[in-house]
Design a protein around this motif. Structure first.
Motif, mmCIF file in Angstrom:
data_model
loop_
_atom_site.group_PDB
_atom_site.id
_atom_site.type_symbol
_atom_site.label_atom_id
_atom_site.label_comp_id
_atom_site.label_asym_id
_atom_site.label_seq_id
_atom_site.Cartn_x
_atom_site.Cartn_y
_atom_site.Cartn_z
ATOM 1 N N SER A 139 27.581 17.654 49.196
ATOM 2 C CA SER A 139 28.256 18.921 48.928
ATOM 3 C C SER A 139 28.038 19.861 50.111
ATOM 4 C CB SER A 139 27.714 19.548 47.646
ATOM 5 O OG SER A 139 26.332 19.817 47.758
ATOM 6 N N ASP A 141 28.457 24.042 51.612
ATOM 7 C CA ASP A 141 28.641 25.450 51.285
ATOM 8 C C ASP A 141 28.333 26.261 52.547
ATOM 9 O OD1 ASP A 141 29.185 27.722 49.918
ATOM 10 O OD2 ASP A 141 27.640 27.469 48.375
ATOM 11 N N SER A 142 28.592 27.553 52.477
ATOM 12 C CA SER A 142 28.321 28.414 53.640
ATOM 13 C C SER A 142 27.794 29.760 53.150
ATOM 14 C CB SER A 142 29.584 28.616 54.473
ATOM 15 O OG SER A 142 30.600 29.247 53.712
ATOM 16 N N THR A 143 27.056 30.425 54.045
ATOM 17 C CA THR A 143 26.504 31.745 53.747
ATOM 18 C C THR A 143 26.828 32.679 54.898
ATOM 19 O OG1 THR A 143 24.668 30.755 52.505
ATOM 20 C CG2 THR A 143 24.404 33.048 53.239
ATOM 21 N N ALA A 151 26.146 27.031 57.717
ATOM 22 C CA ALA A 151 26.677 26.011 56.805
ATOM 23 C C ALA A 151 25.507 25.229 56.217
ATOM 24 C CB ALA A 151 27.625 25.074 57.547
ATOM 25 N N GLU A 152 25.559 24.983 54.905
ATOM 26 C CA GLU A 152 24.499 24.239 54.236
ATOM 27 C C GLU A 152 25.102 23.007 53.566
ATOM 28 O OE1 GLU A 152 24.950 27.607 53.079
ATOM 29 O OE2 GLU A 152 23.708 28.394 54.704
ATOM 30 N N TYR A 153 24.497 21.856 53.844
ATOM 31 C CA TYR A 153 24.957 20.592 53.275
ATOM 32 C C TYR A 153 23.831 19.990 52.454
ATOM 33 C CZ TYR A 153 28.445 21.108 56.978
ATOM 34 O OH TYR A 153 29.435 21.590 57.798
#
Length: 771
Positions: A139, A141-143, A151-153
C-alpha cells in the motif's frame, strides 16, 4: 582572556553562518511552481512477524533503493544543490557563471507530481515476490506539510518460500551430463530462500561451464527453470531443463580448425584485400601481413588456441586480453565462423589494428612542496612499440628540471637536475629456462639504464647512475609482481663547496649525503588490490617491498665476517643491508558518495657487514603532502630529536631514519559537482635503529609510542576527470620534538592568532589522493 574571547567570537561566527545557511535552505519551497510540492523522499515499512529485525531492516533498505524518483541530495540535513539552483535563477544565455551554477552545480527541484505511487508499489511487489515472498501486499500513501511531501509504502509479505529440491537435466544429451557433473557448484542450494536473481545467475553459471566444453553457440536462454510451489509448506521444487526448441548447433561441441591473423587490419578498408596476398603459414596460423610487421612467434605466444583444440571461453578471452596487453594495437577483433572443411569445427579470425609504431611524448610538470620549493620539470620521451619486430617497447628519455625556494631558509640554494634514461621491455620472460605464463596479462622483461646529474647551488653536485634488469608480471587483475634480479646504483659527488664542508664539521650527518655509494642486489615488489570492485563495501590495497643489497658479494669478499676491514669495488665501499616495507590500505564505503579510507605503513632497514647505516637514498622520511600532513616534508623525527638552531638557519631539515610507523585515516565525501571534501587524522614517526650521539632521542626504544606525532586537518579535492587537484590544510595535535609531558598541543590551538596560524597551519597542494 584574549584567547577565550577569540574562541567565543569564532564560535559565534560559525553559528551565525550555520543559521543563515539553514534559513536559506528552508526557503527552497518558495521557488516552487504554483500548485507544486517538493518531494523529500520515500520510506518503506515491512510488516513481517517472521523475519528477524536485522533482516527486515535490510529488506526495507533494499526496497527504498528501488523508489523513483530520487529526492534532492541532502548535506547536514539541508539541500545545498537545490538552494544553489534557486539562488542562480533563470540564466539569460547558455553560458556564464549563472548558467554554470544552475545547471552544473545546482540541482532542479524534484516535484511530487513526478512521483507515481502506484508504479513504485508495483515495483516493490515484484521485487519481494522475486525474492520468494509470494502474494505480497503493498500500500502507498503520502504526507504533506509546509509544501513538502513524503511518500510512505507499507509492504506486507507472506512467509518466504524456500528451495525444497533442485533437479538438473537428466536426458541423454552430452551437455546434460556436463551440467550434472557441475551440480556441486550450483548456486541453488536446498534450504535457501527462493530468489529469481539466483536462478538467473545459475543459468549464467551453466552457460559459462558449457562454454568451456566447446558449446560456442549455447546461451542461458536455452535453459528453462520450472518452479513448482504446489507441494510442501512454503517450499518450491526447481527443475532445470534444456528447452525443446534449442537449435542443433547450440547442442553441439565445436573444435578449432583454421586460425587466421590480420596484423595490419584497417577499420576503413575492406578486410578481403588482405586475403589475396602476403600469406604466410606458421605452425597452426595463417598470417596475412602485407609488411611482415611481427615475427610469427609473437602470435604463437599470444594465441592460446591450437588446431584441433576444443573451443573454450577461457582461451578465447585470454587471447584477446593478451593481444590488448601487448600495447601495440588500438583495436582487437575476433570472429568465429563455421569451418568449410571440417564438421562441427570453427575457423578463428583475429583482426588487429596497429597503433603508431613510433611516437614522441612531451611532459611539462609544475610542482610545489611544503619546504617552500616551487619548480618545473620537462620530460621528452621517444618510443618505439615494435623495436625488434617482437612487440618490444624501446624508450629513450631526456629530462631536466629546477626547484627554486621563493621563501624559507635555503637562501637561494636552488636545485637543478638533468638526465637521461633508456629502457627496453620484452613482452615475455627472458630466462635460461622456457617459462610461459598463462595469465591474461603479458609477462615482461625490462632492462633500464639511467643517469642523473643534480646540482644544489652553493653546496654540492651528485652524479647518479642506475641500471636494472628484471621481470614484471600479473597473476590477475588483483595481484602484481616485480622482481629486479639486478639493480645497481652508483652515486658520486663533485663540486663540494667549502661552505658545505664547514657545515659537515658542525653536523657529521650532512656528510652522508655526499658519500660515494655503490648499491647492488635484488629487489622484489608485490601488490594486491581489489579496489576496482566498486560494489564491495570493504576493499583493500597492499604493497610489500623487499630490498637486499650486497648479500652475495658480502659472502664472496668476506665483508659479512670482518666489519673492521671495509671491502670495496673499484675503490668504492659497497652497501649491505636488508630493507622491508609494507603499505596496507582499507576503504570502507559508507554510501554512494562517501567512504572512510585508512592506511598503515610499516618499514624497517637493517645495515650489516660492510655498512653501519642505510644509504641516505634508502632511509625512511616522514611529513609532507602524502605522509603526516601537519609537518613539512622531511622535518619530522627521527624520534624526539630536534635539529639545532644553527643548522635550521642554513638548511631545510632533511631528517631520515631506519624504522617507520605511520597511520592515516580520512573521511571522504562528495560535496557538489567536481568538489569533494575530506577530514583526516595522521600519526607516526621515524626512528634510528641504533643510537647516534649526534642525534639524541632519535633511536627506537620501548617508549616509541610516546614519540608519535599526530596531526589533523581538512581538505578539498577537485576531480577534473583527467587529474585530481588536492588541497589539505593540516595542524599538529602532538609534537614529539617537545619535552615529554608537553607534546600534546591541542590546548594551544588559536585560530584567531596570526602567529599561531603561521607556525602551525600547513597547506599541502598535490595531485591525486594521498592514498
Amino acid at each position: 582572556m584574549n584567547k577565550k574571547h577569540n574562541h567565543i567570537s569564532l564560535f559565534q561566527k560559525c553559528m551565525t553562518l550555520f543559521s543563515l545557511f539553514f534559513v536559506l535552505g528552508c526557503s527552497n519551497t518558495k521557488y516552487l511552481p504554483e500548485g507544486e510540492l517538493l518531494y523529500t523522499g520515500g520510506s518503506v515499512t515491512v510488516k513481517d512477524s517472521v523475519l528477524k529485525k536485522k533482516e527486515r531492516k535490510a529488506l526495507e533498505t533494499e526496497l527504498e533503493g528501488l523508489l523513483r524518483p530520487k529526492p534532492n541530495k541532502k548535506f547536514l540535513g539541508l539541500r545545498p544543490k537545490l538552494w544553489i539552483y534557486n539562488l542562480a535563477g533563470e540564466p539569460k544565455k547558455e553560458k556564464g557563471t549563472r548558467y554554470w551554477l544552475r545547471n552544473k552545480v545546482g540541482e532542479p527541484p524534484v516535484l511530487f507530481s513526478q512521483v507515481d505511487l502506484d508504479y513504485n508499489a508495483s515495483v516493490l511487489r515484484n521485487y519481494t515476490e522475486n525474492r520468494g515472498f509470494f502474494k505480497t501486499r503493498v500500500s502507498a500513501d503520502s504526507t504533506a506539510k509546509n509544501k513538502r511531501v513524503t511518500a510512505e509504502y507499507t509492504v506486507t509479505p507472506k512467509k518466504q518460500y524456500k528451495i525444497k529440491s533442485v533437479i538438473f537435466p537428466d536426458d541423454s544429451l552430452a551437455m546434460s551430463r556436463i551440467i550434472g557433473r557441475s551440480s556441486r557448484r550450483s548456486l541453488l542450494k536446498v534450504g535457501n530462500p527462493y530468489d529469481l536473481d539466483v536462478i538467473k545467475a545459475e543459468r549464467e553459471r551453466i552457460d559459462a561451464r558449457l562454454k568451456e566444453k566447446g558449446y560456442y553457440y549455447f546461451n542461458p536462454d536455452y535453459i528453462l527453470a520450472k518452479v513448482d510451489s504446489s507441494k510442501g509448506d512454503h517450499e518450491v521444487n526447481i527443475r532445470l531443463v534444456i528447452k525443446d526448441d534449442t537449435p542443433v548447433k547450440a547442442l553441439t561441441a565445436y573444435k578449432i580448425d583454421k586460425i587466421f591473423v590480420y596484423p595490419n587490419y584497417s577499420l576503413t578498408n575492406d578486410s578481403m584485400v588482405y586475403r589475396k596476398r602476403n600469406i604466410q603459414q606458421y605452425k597452426d596460423f595463417t598470417i596475412i601481413d602485407t609488411t611482415e610487421t611481427f615475427k610469427p612467434r609473437v602470435y604463437d605466444r599470444t594465441i592460446y588456441f591450437k588446431k584441433g583444440d576444443l573451443y573454450n571461453r577461457k582461451d578465447h578471452n585470454l587471447t584477446l586480453n593478451r593481444f590488448v596487453n601487448l600495447g601495440t594495437f588500438s583495436f582487437v577483433k575476433n570472429e568465429f565462423k563455421p569451418s568449410d572443411s571440417i564438421k562441427n569445427a570453427l575457423d578463428s579470425y583475429y583482426y588487429l589494428t596497429l597503433l603508431p609504431k613510433k611516437f614522441i611524448r612531451v611532459e611539462v610538470l609544475g610542482k610545489t612542496n611544503s619546504a617552500s620549493y616551487t619548480g618545473t620539470e620537462v620530460n621528452v620521451n621517444w618510443n618505439n612499440r615494435n623495436f625488434f619486430r617482437g612487440a618490444e617497447l624501446f624508450t629513450f628519455s631526456i629530462f631536466g628540471g629546477a626547484d627554486f625556494q621563493l621563501g624559507g631558509v635555503n637562501k637561494g640554494k636552488n636545485i637543478y637536475k638533468l638526465g637521461a634514461e633508456t629502457s627496453l621491455t620484452w613482452p615475455r620472460f627472458i630466462t635460461p629456462f622456457n617459462i610461459e605464463g598463462n595469465s591474461e596479462y603479458v609477462p615482461r622483461t625490462k632492462v633500464t639504464l639511467r643517469y642523473e646529474y643534480q646540482k644544489r647551488t652553493q653546496l654540492y653536485a651528485l652524479n647518479s647512475f642506475n641500471t636494472s634488469f628484471g621481470y614484471l608480471w600479473k597473476e590477475n587483475i588483483r595481484k602484481e609482481h616485480q622482481l629486479n634480479v639486478v639493480d645497481i646504483t652508483y652515486v658520486s659527488p663533485n663540486h663540494v663547496t667549502p661552505e658545505y664542508m664547514d657545515d659537515i664539521a658542525q653536523d657529521p650527518a650532512l656528510g652522508k649525503v655526499i658519500e660515494k655509494q655503490l648499491i647492488f642486489g635484488p629487489t622484489y615488489n608485490y601488490t594486491y588490490t581489489n579496489t576496482m570492485q566498486k560494489r564491495r563495501k570493504n576493499t583493500i590495497y597492499f604493497n610489500g617491498e623487499l630490498d637486499l643489497a650486497g648479500n652475495i658479494t658480502g659472502l664472496v669478499t668476506g665483508a659479512n665476517y670482518n666489519k673492521d676491514n671495509v671491502k670495496t669495488i673499484f675503490d668504492v665501499p659497497f652497501s649491505q643491508y636488508v630493507k622491508i616495507r609494507s603499505d596496507f590500505r582499507h576503504y570502507l564505503k559508507l554510501s554512494k558518495e562517501s567512504e572512510l579510507a585508512s592506511r598503515l605503513i610499516v618499514g624497517a632497514g637493517f645495515a650489516y657487514g660492510n655498512s653501519n647505516t642505510l644509504p641516505t637514498s634508502k632511509q625512511f622520511v616522514a611529513g609532507g603532502t602524502n605522509s603526516i600532513r601537519a609537518f613539512r616534508a622531511r622535518t619530522l623525527g627521527p624520534g624526539s630529536y630536534v635539529l639545532p638552531d644553527n643548522l635550521t638557519n642554513n638548511y631545510t631539515p632533511d631528517q631520515s631514519g631506519d624504522i617507520k610507523l605511520e597511520f592515516s585515516t580520512e573521511y571522504r565525501a562528495k560535496l557538489f559537482s567536481i568538489v569533494r571534501g575530506a577530514v583526516f587524522l595522521d600519526a607516526g614517526n621515524i626512528w634510528l635503529l641504533n643510537a647516534d650521539p649526534n642525534k639524541p632521542g632519535a633511536e627506537f626504544s620501548k617508549d616509541f609510542m610516546k614519540e608519535f606525532a599526530v596531526g589533523a586537518g581538512v581538505g578539498l579535492r577537485f576531480d577534473l576527470s583527467f587529474l585530481i587537484l588536492r588541497t589539505d590544510l593540516a595542524m599538529p595535535l602532538r609534537n614529539p620534538a617537545l619535552p615529554d609531558g608537553q607534546r600534546w598541543v591541542i590546548d594551544d590551538i588559536n585560530f584567531g592568532s596570526s602567529s599561531w596560524r603561521k607556525d602551525n597551519l600547513i597547506l599541502n597542494i598535490a595531485i591525486g589522493y594521498p592514498f
